[in-house]
Design an enzyme around this catalytic site. Structure first.
Site, mmCIF file in Angstrom:
data_model
loop_
_atom_site.group_PDB
_atom_site.id
_atom_site.type_symbol
_atom_site.label_atom_id
_atom_site.label_comp_id
_atom_site.label_asym_id
_atom_site.label_seq_id
_atom_site.Cartn_x
_atom_site.Cartn_y
_atom_site.Cartn_z
ATOM 1 N N HIS A 92 0.821 -1.210 0.000
ATOM 2 C CA HIS A 92 0.000 0.000 0.000
ATOM 3 C C HIS A 92 0.862 1.271 0.000
ATOM 4 C CE1 HIS A 92 -3.705 2.186 0.373
ATOM 5 N NE2 HIS A 92 -4.376 1.073 0.562
ATOM 6 N N ASP A 96 -2.079 2.511 -4.498
ATOM 7 C CA ASP A 96 -3.283 2.950 -3.807
ATOM 8 C C ASP A 96 -4.393 1.919 -4.008
ATOM 9 O OD1 ASP A 96 -4.710 5.155 -2.385
ATOM 10 O OD2 ASP A 96 -5.976 5.027 -4.178
#
Length: 121
Positions: A92, A96
């Site tokens: 992450h 995104d």
């Protein structure tokens, strides 16, 4: 290998070469090093669901599981349809969630209708 600059035919030839080396027990760590994205096909071993684990320097790994008939609703009826679970694990810090889910949805659409990939639709 710089996969992003290869044609489908070039990628297929490379996969064939690596597959042959793997079957002969001649694949090396160098053959598998440096990848940033992996596709794991646990479905060939009967895996129905799971969460693939990232290994550095990977940024993401797509897990593809077994295709089995499952009950689904079509109209007002419950019918058996072939279904396969997909799992995407990603870093992450680099990717995104929106882009990851969009990618996963694109994979779903291409698997459901491979013409989308060939015709880029």
């Amino acid at each position: 290998y710089k996969r992003q600059s290869l044609s489908f035919a070039d990628i297929e030839r490379n996969l064939e070469e690596l597959g042959k080396k793997g079957k002969e027990g001649k694949i090396t760590a160098e053959d598998m090093a440096g990848g940033t994205f992996t596709i794991s096909n646990g479905g060939v071993f009967g895996s129905l669901m799971g969460t693939p684990i990232l290994n550095p320097p990977q940024s993401a790994i797509l897990g593809m599981h077994a295709i089995v008939n499952r009950p689904v609703v079509r109209g007002e009826q419950i019918v058996a349809r072939p279904m396969m679970y997909l799992a995407l694990t990603y870093d992450h810090r680099l990717i995104d969630g929106r882009e990851a889910v969009t990618f996963l949805k694109k994979i779903q659409l291409v698997l459901e209708d491979p013409r989308r990939l060939l015709l880029d639709i």
